[in-house]
Write a protein that holds these residues in place. Sequence first.
Motif, PDB file in Angstrom:
ATOM      1  N   PRO A   1      -3.961  -2.254   6.968  1.00  0.00           N
ATOM      2  CA  PRO A   1      -4.252  -1.107   5.667  1.00  0.00           C
ATOM      3  C   PRO A   1      -5.371  -0.593   5.944  1.00  0.00           C
ATOM      4  CG  PRO A   1      -3.359  -3.572   5.306  1.00  0.00           C
ATOM      5  CD  PRO A   1      -3.580  -3.373   6.367  1.00  0.00           C
TER       6      PRO A   1
ATOM      7  N   ILE B   1       2.851   0.739  -1.800  1.00  0.00           N
ATOM      8  CA  ILE B   1       1.463   0.288  -1.501  1.00  0.00           C
ATOM      9  C   ILE B   1       0.475   0.155  -2.849  1.00  0.00           C
ATOM     10  CG2 ILE B   1      -0.561   0.970  -0.226  1.00  0.00           C
ATOM     11  CD1 ILE B   1       1.349   2.309   1.671  1.00  0.00           C
TER      12      ILE B   1
ATOM     13  N   GLY C   1       0.167  -3.723  -2.664  1.00  0.00           N
ATOM     14  CA  GLY C   1      -0.606  -3.934  -1.233  1.00  0.00           C
ATOM     15  C   GLY C   1       0.238  -3.234  -0.293  1.00  0.00           C
ATOM     16  N   PHE C   2      -0.214  -3.713   0.827  1.00  0.00           N
ATOM     17  CA  PHE C   2       0.657  -3.350   2.303  1.00  0.00           C
ATOM     18  C   PHE C   2       1.740  -3.930   2.230  1.00  0.00           C
ATOM     19  CE2 PHE C   2       0.885  -3.460   6.737  1.00  0.00           C
ATOM     20  CZ  PHE C   2       1.008  -2.232   7.189  1.00  0.00           C
TER      21      PHE C   2
ATOM     22  N   LEU D   1       4.675  -1.502   1.474  1.00  0.00           N
ATOM     23  CA  LEU D   1       5.337  -0.825   2.346  1.00  0.00           C
ATOM     24  C   LEU D   1       6.768  -1.168   2.714  1.00  0.00           C
ATOM     25  CD1 LEU D   1       4.817   1.785   4.569  1.00  0.00           C
ATOM     26  CD2 LEU D   1       4.006  -0.174   6.044  1.00  0.00           C
TER      27      LEU D   1
END
Length: 352
Positions: A251, A316, A320-321, A324
Amino acid sequence: MRLADLTVRDLRFAFSQLLAAVLFFALVWKILSPFLPALGWAAILVYATWPLAGPMRRHWPPVPAAAGATLMLALIFILPVIFLSISLGTELHHVLTDLGSVDAHTTLEASLNRIPWLHELLAQIPAAWKTKLMPGALTPDLSAWAGRLGSVAGGIGRFGTLLILVLITAFFFYRHGEVLVDQLRRFVGQVLGQRGDAYLRTVASTIRAVIYGILATAVAQGALAGLGYWVAGLPAPVLLAIVTLLFSFIPFGTPLVWGAASIWLLSQGEIWAGVGLALWGALVVSWIDNLIRPLVISNAVRIPFLLVLFGVLGGILAFGFLGLFLGPVLLVVLLAIWSEWLRPATPAAPPG
């Protein structure tokens, strides 16, 4: 039984059961919530590498097959990420330490004076303002940045702990994956009925599309960054492009590579090359991620591009990542539910 037929005792019993269930699941959530990222990443990575582990599952005993698949996962994904993260942190520390001893005023002013119109502009700036705009040394600011590397190191340590938990979880997913998938299919079938299998297939295809989107984005970012490195005159642009490609899996990883390269060019007095590379990285290399990935996902699962774009960016921001994957999956399931709800009901057959 109608609500009016219920006694006060029945209502108290139902309320106590509901309260006990809420308390129980709240405690379970309290225990498992710190490990949900590890569970999510392990499930995604195991699903992505499940076909690669097929020969081991067919020819090896269950436990050695799961151990071999986990080792394969570590060699493909985990260890390169750890190595690159530690290497980048070390290199950034060296760059900031070297820049801390550079006389920024002399270096920058000598470089800017090579540009005629900037030289004339600087000549009109009062000396007191120059001192504030271009201090004699970058040491205080860069020392502050160097101090922040300690927190970065702590983040890398937490990241390493997460990766270890991901590997441990992945071993058990490889070992009992078929049983877990069967139980999940039966559970979804009991909750959603015949629609459960369709929703599970939609989720699986979306995760697969996100993985393809990540790979396509990494290749595009590496190629575009390599072009920028070559135009800027950096040594070994192909090697830097490969490093950028690998860091695109982290990220916000690509700005660390082209950003460090831009800082190095500026420290060498290459103002135009450094600024140009920074603009190219910010406006093209980093933003291409927001275009290619949603485009690949929307074409793979055949849903509107705008919905995928919101799913990727919103996921995201929210998770957070890991978002995705979660963002597009949740919106795809929402679209499937919406489409099925709008579908006209099948008319009943006329009596014979």
